[in-house]
Design an enzyme around this catalytic site. Structure first.
Site, PDB file in Angstrom:
ATOM      1  N   LEU A  15      17.075  -2.042   0.366  1.00  0.00           N
ATOM      2  CA  LEU A  15      16.659  -3.033   0.005  1.00  0.00           C
ATOM      3  C   LEU A  15      15.023  -3.324  -0.221  1.00  0.00           C
ATOM      4  O   LEU A  15      14.623  -3.327   1.077  1.00  0.00           O
ATOM      5  CB  LEU A  15      17.454  -4.300   0.240  1.00  0.00           C
ATOM      6  N   ARG A  22       4.457 -13.692   3.425  1.00  0.00           N
ATOM      7  CA  ARG A  22       3.938 -13.880   4.806  1.00  0.00           C
ATOM      8  C   ARG A  22       3.012 -12.916   5.049  1.00  0.00           C
ATOM      9  O   ARG A  22       1.772 -12.845   5.994  1.00  0.00           O
ATOM     10  CB  ARG A  22       4.894 -14.240   5.945  1.00  0.00           C
ATOM     11  N   ALA A 368     -24.449  27.520   9.376  1.00  0.00           N
ATOM     12  CA  ALA A 368     -24.713  25.705   9.269  1.00  0.00           C
ATOM     13  C   ALA A 368     -25.130  25.594   8.041  1.00  0.00           C
ATOM     14  O   ALA A 368     -26.231  26.132   7.453  1.00  0.00           O
ATOM     15  CB  ALA A 368     -25.747  25.549  10.585  1.00  0.00           C
TER      16      ALA A 368
END
Length: 453
Positions: A15, A22, A368
């Site tokens: 369900l 809320r 790098a």
């Protein structure tokens, strides 16, 4: 017994139609994330553990979004629509058309109750009673419905708190809402539910009294109260997240994984980590992550949708995005991002690089500042790097492009054409030195700034 379960057809109805007012959210309550996945994913996982004949999700508020999320989590799950939210009994009735031809046991779960254990569901399925309700002994029973049983432990009725007398309110055995019921009995009784109550809704709990009136036995299976925690607010969601993380960390530790600072590691529902893996502090696992045994994830990494093989190392401060595949002993260092890329055995991407939509051959080393330029503004393109390749620092690889085995690129190169095996590729402008120009230029800029001041 599990063996008995295998001989009985099972269907699960989840369900998930409520709005969850809320939560104060436009997002359906069951789609708020818990453990890296929508909350309903936990109910789907529990349901799937039973290997059911079918799973039916009853959606209502935000049905389209719920259907989309469920489709991603479990493509085989069916969807039923509850256009009006008229109670749990009414919601289950909407699933009946999807149960056509099914005659086994139906389990009713809730999309906002994420902690029901598969072992608990197995016990419910194994009970031979036509109706089985999951109960728990509450430390503070509060306004929960009470389960009234006889001396033999059979369930006589479920009494809502507002309808209970003092003696009934003193009962600590409470109703979780989870129920197992034979499908044929469900079909016969669901139409008899009434809505003559303060809320004007059709309650699934009323099936117990209807079943007993029809001469059927009802039973109770008891679980720990912590399994029945429901999520109805942001505060309860935060509590549930804390509970989930605590449990998953304990499971991972018990499986032989080292967490150097467990309280700082965040796991997802489907996180898989092998024995003797080492996880550093402040590591976040999004959905879809598998880390094989013996791999190491250093601190402050974020992983999602990726696979890391034995002996590989990641981080610190690395990000692996969906489609990242790291082979054995591969290394991804600090401030490196990998997306939809395969790094074969022994590949090293040490630092400050982006590798996206790429295939990197065994033992290649990426300098790098390397970027695979994979996006042309409309389409994504792939970069292919062979084995034993050395990519110089600050190389821009403009995809689609390939670099052959044992090739190299010079630092600072922009590579726009394929590089043959064993070749050195240089793709940068020729350096020109202008004597004295730097001093003259800087003095001119200082003079201009002084005049403006």
């Amino acid at each position: 017994m599990v063996a008995e379960q295998d001989n009985r057809d099972i269907a699960v109805v989840i369900l998930a139609a409520g709005q969850g007012s809320r939560m104060l959210s436009d997002l359906p309550k069951v789609l708020h994330r818990l453990g890296g996945v929508p909350m309903i994913g936990h109910a789907l996982a529990a349901a799937s553990s039973l290997q059911p004949d079918r799973i039916i999700v009853v959606a209502g508020h935000g049905a389209e979004a719920v259907q989309t999320a469920v489709g991603r989590l479990d493509p085989d799950a069916l969807i039923a629509l509850q256009t009006e939210q008229l109670g749990t009994g009414h919601a289950v009735a909407q699933a009946l058309p999807q149960l056509d031809g099914f005659s086994g046991r139906v389990i009713v779960l809730y999309g906002d109750t994420p902690f029901i254990a598969p072992e608990t569901l197995t016990r419910m399925v194994a009970d031979e009673a036509p109706v089985v309700v999951l109960g728990f002994h509450a430390a503070v029973a509060g306004r929960y419905g009470r389960l009234v049983t006889d001396q033999a432990g059979d369930l006589l009725r479920i009494t809502e708190f507002k309808d209970a007398d003092a003696a009934t309110r003193a009962i600590s055995l409470c109703n979780s809402g989870v129920m197992a019921i034979d499908a044929d009995l469900l079909r016969g009784l669901i139409g008899q539910l009434g809505n003559d109550n303060a809320s004007g809704e059709y309650y699934l709990t009323d099936l117990v009294a209807l079943a007993r009136d029809a001469g059927h036995r009802a039973a109770v299976v008891v679980c720990d109260e912590a399994e029945t925690l429901g999520v109805n607010s942001r505060a309860e969601l935060a509590t549930a997240e804390a509970i989930f993380q605590s449990r998953r960390r304990a499971e991972v530790l018990a499986q032989g994984v080292t967490l150097t600072a467990p309280e700082t590691v965040f796991l997802s529902l489907d996180t898989r980590i092998g024995r003797d893996a080492i996880i550093g502090p402040n590591v976040i696992f999004g959905p879809g992550v598998t880390v094989e045994g013996g791999a190491e994830i250093l601190g402050f990494c974020h992983l999602e949708g990726c696979h890391i093989a034995t002996g590989a190392s990641v981080g610190p401060f690395a990000r692996l995005r969906p489609g990242a595949e790291l082979g054995q002993s591969a290394h991804v260092g600090n401030f490196v991002e990998i997306k939809n890329a395969v790094l074969d055995q022994g590949v090293k991407v040490g630092h400050l690089s982006y590798i996206g939509d790429a295939d990197l051959g065994a033992r290649s080393n990426i300098g790098a500042g390397t970027v695979t330029c994979n996006y042309d503004g409309v389409m994504k393109h792939r970069t292919r790097i062979g084995r034993d390749v050395f990519i110089g620092s600050d190389t821009m690889l403009v995809a689609p492009v390939s670099v052959g085995d044992e090739a190299m690129t010079g630092s600072g190169s922009v590579i726009t054409q394929d590089v043959p095996d064993g070749a050195m590729a240089l793709g940068r402008a020729r350096q020109v030195n202008k004597p004295g120009l730097a001093r003259r230029l800087m003095q001119s800029l200082r003079d201009r700034k002084a005049r403006q001041a």
